[in-house]
Enzyme design. Structure first.
Site, PDB file in Angstrom:
ATOM      1  N   LYS A 107    -118.766  17.804 -44.852  1.00 29.48           N
ATOM      2  CA  LYS A 107    -117.541  18.429 -45.384  1.00 29.48           C
ATOM      3  C   LYS A 107    -117.655  18.640 -46.890  1.00 29.48           C
ATOM      4  O   LYS A 107    -117.286  19.690 -47.395  1.00 29.48           O
ATOM      5  CB  LYS A 107    -116.314  17.535 -45.110  1.00 29.48           C
ATOM      6  N   ARG A 115    -128.148   9.178 -47.058  1.00 33.02           N
ATOM      7  CA  ARG A 115    -127.321   9.754 -48.128  1.00 33.02           C
ATOM      8  C   ARG A 115    -127.378   8.882 -49.383  1.00 33.02           C
ATOM      9  O   ARG A 115    -127.348   7.666 -49.321  1.00 33.02           O
ATOM     10  CB  ARG A 115    -125.873   9.870 -47.647  1.00 33.02           C
ATOM     11  N   ARG A 137    -106.363  12.172 -42.418  1.00 32.17           N
ATOM     12  CA  ARG A 137    -107.263  11.458 -41.511  1.00 32.17           C
ATOM     13  C   ARG A 137    -106.502  10.794 -40.375  1.00 32.17           C
ATOM     14  O   ARG A 137    -107.129  10.179 -39.518  1.00 32.17           O
ATOM     15  CB  ARG A 137    -107.998  10.377 -42.295  1.00 32.17           C
ATOM     16  N   ARG A 151    -124.026   4.353 -51.041  1.00 28.64           N
ATOM     17  CA  ARG A 151    -122.666   3.826 -50.982  1.00 28.64           C
ATOM     18  C   ARG A 151    -122.637   2.649 -50.017  1.00 28.64           C
ATOM     19  O   ARG A 151    -123.271   2.700 -48.968  1.00 28.64           O
ATOM     20  CB  ARG A 151    -121.715   4.915 -50.463  1.00 28.64           C
ATOM     21  N   ARG A 164    -116.926   3.276 -39.184  1.00 27.76           N
ATOM     22  CA  ARG A 164    -116.250   4.495 -39.654  1.00 27.76           C
ATOM     23  C   ARG A 164    -116.183   5.548 -38.544  1.00 27.76           C
ATOM     24  O   ARG A 164    -115.202   6.268 -38.419  1.00 27.76           O
ATOM     25  CB  ARG A 164    -116.975   5.069 -40.884  1.00 27.76           C
TER      26      ARG A 164
END
Ligand code: AMP
Length: 210
Positions: A13, A123, A88, A156, A167
């Protein structure tokens, strides 16, 4: 144009938001980035959000709704905006509707769970400016260093594999029902998140034109 990008964490996104932002010249509003900045600055809201974030859980609705209310009132949102990571939950979407904010398009980027896990473990983000990279798909020019600000690239905490699974669970339970919510409003387009970023971007831009 007021746009919402939906999709699991790691579906791309943020990357697509950057492309739309460049094209339409409207700001991207990422609640995740706002919360991370608050945490870095040691604000009360940031500290309150930390335990939820680290565990891969959602920050309470009233906190994020407050963040969005404040942010959308800023002058740069007057000609449109892209929401990345908000809403969300159904109560967040309802709060947005109740604010009288007209949403024009909702684009859901679909990526299979196993690909999400693969993508997120690679990531890396810049600890200084928040720019996002990937060990395989979006390498920085110089290993471990941000192209934009020369900050250090880090993983992260909530991109660690165990947290990614939490998640994803939260995404399926709390966020996925938003597809139905916006489909009923006639605003939803589902786009397949392709291997190549440019292919996904082409589908996203087509969805914006329709
Ligand atoms: P993101 O960068 O969008 O993946 O967000 C990182 C984390 O921030 C999430 O896992 C949540 O803990 C929190 N967060 C961001 N946006 C929201 C939201 N709209 N509702 C609740 N929590 C959020």
């Amino acid at each position: 144009m007021n746009i919402i990008l939906l999709g699991a964490p790691g579906a791309g996104k943020g990357t697509q938001a950057e492309k739309i932002c460049e094209f339409l010249n409207i700001p991207t509003i990422s609640t995740g980035n706002i919360i991370r900045a608050a945490l870095k600055n040691g604000t009360e809201m940031g500290l309150k959000a930390k335990s939820y974030m680290d565990a891969g859980q959602l920050v309470p609705d009233d906190v994020v709704i407050g963040i969005i209310k404040e942010r959308l009132a800023e002058s740069d949102c007057q000609n449109g905006f892209i929401l990345d990571g908000f809403p969300r939950t159904i109560p967040q979407a309802e709060a947005l509707d109740n604010m009288g904010v007209e949403i024009n398009k909702v684009i859901d980027i679909e990526v299979a769970d196993e690909n999400i896990v693969k993508r997120m473990s690679g990531r890396r983000v810049c600890e200084k400016c928040g720019a996002s990279y990937h060990l395989e798909y979006k390498k920085p020019d110089k290993e471990g260093i941000c192209n934009l600000c020369t900050g250090t690239l880090v993983q992260r905490k909530d991109d660690h594999p165990d947290t990614v699974l939490s998640r994803l669970k939260v995404y399926h339970e709390e966020t996925e029902p938003l597809k139905d919510y916006y489909a009923k409003q006639g605003k939803l387009t589902i786009v397949e998140g392709q291997e190549e970023v440019a292919d996904t971007t082409a589908l996203v831009f087509k969805a914006l034109e329709d």
